[in-house]
Design an enzyme around this catalytic site. Structure first.
Site, PDB file in Angstrom:
ATOM      1  N   SER A 213       0.801  -1.224   0.000  1.00  0.00           N
ATOM      2  CA  SER A 213       0.000   0.000   0.000  1.00  0.00           C
ATOM      3  C   SER A 213       0.835   1.277   0.000  1.00  0.00           C
ATOM      4  O   SER A 213       0.322   2.345  -0.314  1.00  0.00           O
ATOM      5  CB  SER A 213      -0.934   0.011   1.221  1.00  0.00           C
ATOM      6  OG  SER A 213      -0.197   0.163   2.412  1.00  0.00           O
ATOM      7  N   LYS A 268       0.631   4.561   6.820  1.00  0.00           N
ATOM      8  CA  LYS A 268       0.099   5.399   5.735  1.00  0.00           C
ATOM      9  C   LYS A 268       0.691   6.801   5.871  1.00  0.00           C
ATOM     10  O   LYS A 268       1.396   7.114   6.823  1.00  0.00           O
ATOM     11  CB  LYS A 268      -1.432   5.502   5.796  1.00  0.00           C
ATOM     12  CG  LYS A 268      -2.187   4.177   5.878  1.00  0.00           C
ATOM     13  CD  LYS A 268      -2.145   3.379   4.595  1.00  0.00           C
ATOM     14  CE  LYS A 268      -2.901   2.061   4.743  1.00  0.00           C
ATOM     15  NZ  LYS A 268      -2.714   1.183   3.564  1.00  0.00           N
TER      16      LYS A 268
END
Length: 443
Positions: A213, A268
């Site tokens: 990701s 993230k």
């Protein structure tokens, strides 16, 4: 040191090289290699005789690494006089000392220091438990050892006898206050473990990247360090912090407990902070009506380590706050641009007080704030944040060790993946042409 004993010439540069090489670099390299060798392959569950050890290494690489580092340090210290450049690092005890007597001479110095420490620390107990005759005999043996260590010329036979008598006297009369070598080693290792867990709890922690990701900033199999001091160290077993450095800045890469399942840790990039209005068009974030500026680098293709799938898409340099970082837009990801209902536009979202919203750098293949809570979107509460990512310290995939990833910064100046080197001119041009403003205005 006897006045007529001359010291052999020692070179400072070789002394520095000795300590850096044998007690700095080598233990780190050996500990890293041991962790790599003991780490199970990605996607496999440890089993067999080494299964438990592999599980420990995978879940606690930093504490295990510190313990291994300590073990290698102890082993190297045991042979310190036999290592290259040793004579430049350890001061000569006396010029006429036979090489075979060096370790025993150091042992004699340690005995005298140990006896002095015990006599000072346990003075009252020694006076109470030992007779005056026993104390006098002990002092006599210690004084005899000191005298023969300074005698010129060196009396090897007399020295050995004096060391044995002093060691025996200390053991018999001060034995109850002595520490055995085993106890000293155990204490050193336990101290290393305690320091490791303290560092892990309050200062720095290691995490492994399990998914793509954050490609191209982080690759599957990267092991990173996370600075837990960045936003204030959390108090273990609570949501409180010793002090608060919240909120993170836009552009920070953070590790946090996934709000929908706090047992999972996610990593993230922060794109919006409390009070912001966030939208996304084709994966490009829009904050308070201001589209985060970006610069297209070119087309790039990468393959998953554990599947034959090849991902093709566009690389961009994105500018947010003080950060310039790479993002990737996969043409076949979760949020394809062609899918008007899902990927083309999402939002608006409003960031609540006490939280931040995050997105993965692999914009179309990231389970992030845009998808949480049944597709309604959601933020990361401050109390879920573990810390800010630092750099890659180890990168291991099913294809083996990736040395090109060693030391790669997670934040700071972005780095192109090795497979995208042909895009270097466009990449450098994008970095050079950073816009003047990379912060959103007020809503």
């Amino acid at each position: 040191m006897p006045p007529d004993a001359t010291q052999p010439k020692r070179l400072r540069i070789l002394k520095v090289a000795y300590w850096i090489l044998w007690f700095g670099l080598l233990p780190i390299i050996l500990a890293s290699l041991a962790i790599w060798a003991l780490s199970p392959s990605s996607g496999t569950e440890p089993a067999g005789a080494l299964g438990w050890l592999q599980s420990v290494v995978r879940s606690q690489p930093v504490p295990v690494g510190i313990v291994l580092f300590t073990v290698f340090e102890v082993a190297l210290w045991a042979i310190r006089h036999d290592l290259p450049f040793a004579r430049h690092a350890h001061p000569p005890l006396r010029a006429d000392l036979p090489p075979a007597m060096r370790e025993k001479f150091e042992r004699a110095q340690s005995l005298l220091d140990e006896a002095e420490m015990i006599l000072t620390t346990h003075d009252k107990a020694i006076v109470r438990d030992l007779t005056s005759r026993e104390r006098d005999k002990l002092r006599e043996d210690l004084a005899s050892l000191r005298e023969i260590m300074d005698r010129v010329p060196f009396d090897q036979a007399g020295f050995i006898d004096a060391v044995e008598r002093a060691d025996g006297a200390i053991d018999i009369r001060l034995g109850r206050w002595r520490k055995s070598e085993v106890r000293e080693y155990v204490e050193a290792i336990l101290m290393a473990v305690a320091v490791a867990f303290a560092l892990r709890a309050f200062v720095i922690e290691a995490f492994k990247i399990p998914s793509g990701s954050m490609i191209p900033t982080l690759m599957v199999g990267d092991h990173i360090f996370v600075n837990k001091f960045s936003y204030g160290p959390a108090i273990p077993l609570s949501h409180a912090r010793l002090w608060s450095g919240m909120p993170p800045k836009r552009g920070d890469v953070i590790v946090f407990a996934f709000p929908e399942n706090p047992e999972q840790d996610f990593i993230k990039r922060v794109v919006a902070v409390e009070g912001d209005r966030l939208e996304a068009r084709g994966g490009h974030p829009i904050i308070n009506g201001w589209e985060v500026p970006s610069c297209r680098v070119g087309t790039w293709v990468y393959s998953d380590y554990d599947s034959p799938i090849r991902h093709g898409g566009d690389l961009y340099v994105e500018y947010l706050g003080t950060e310039s970082y790479l993002t990737f837009y996969d043409r076949s990801g979760y949020f394809p641009d062609a899918d008007e209902g899902q990927g083309h536009y999402r939002g608006p979202y409003f960031v609540k007080k006490g939280e931040v919203w995050v997105m993965g750098d692999n914009r179309n293949n990231s389970h992030d704030s845009r998808m949480w809570f049944g597709g309604k979107g959601g933020g990361v509460p401050f109390e879920n944040i573990r810390g800010r990512a630092l750099f890659v310290w180890l990168s291991v995939s099913d294809n083996g060790m990736d040395w090109s990833r060693e030391g790669a910064p997670v934040m700071g100046r972005a780095r192109l993946p090795p497979s995208a080197k042909e895009l270097e001119p466009q990449f450098e041009q994008c970095l050079k042409n950073r816009p003047r403003s990379s912060l959103p205005g007020l809503p």
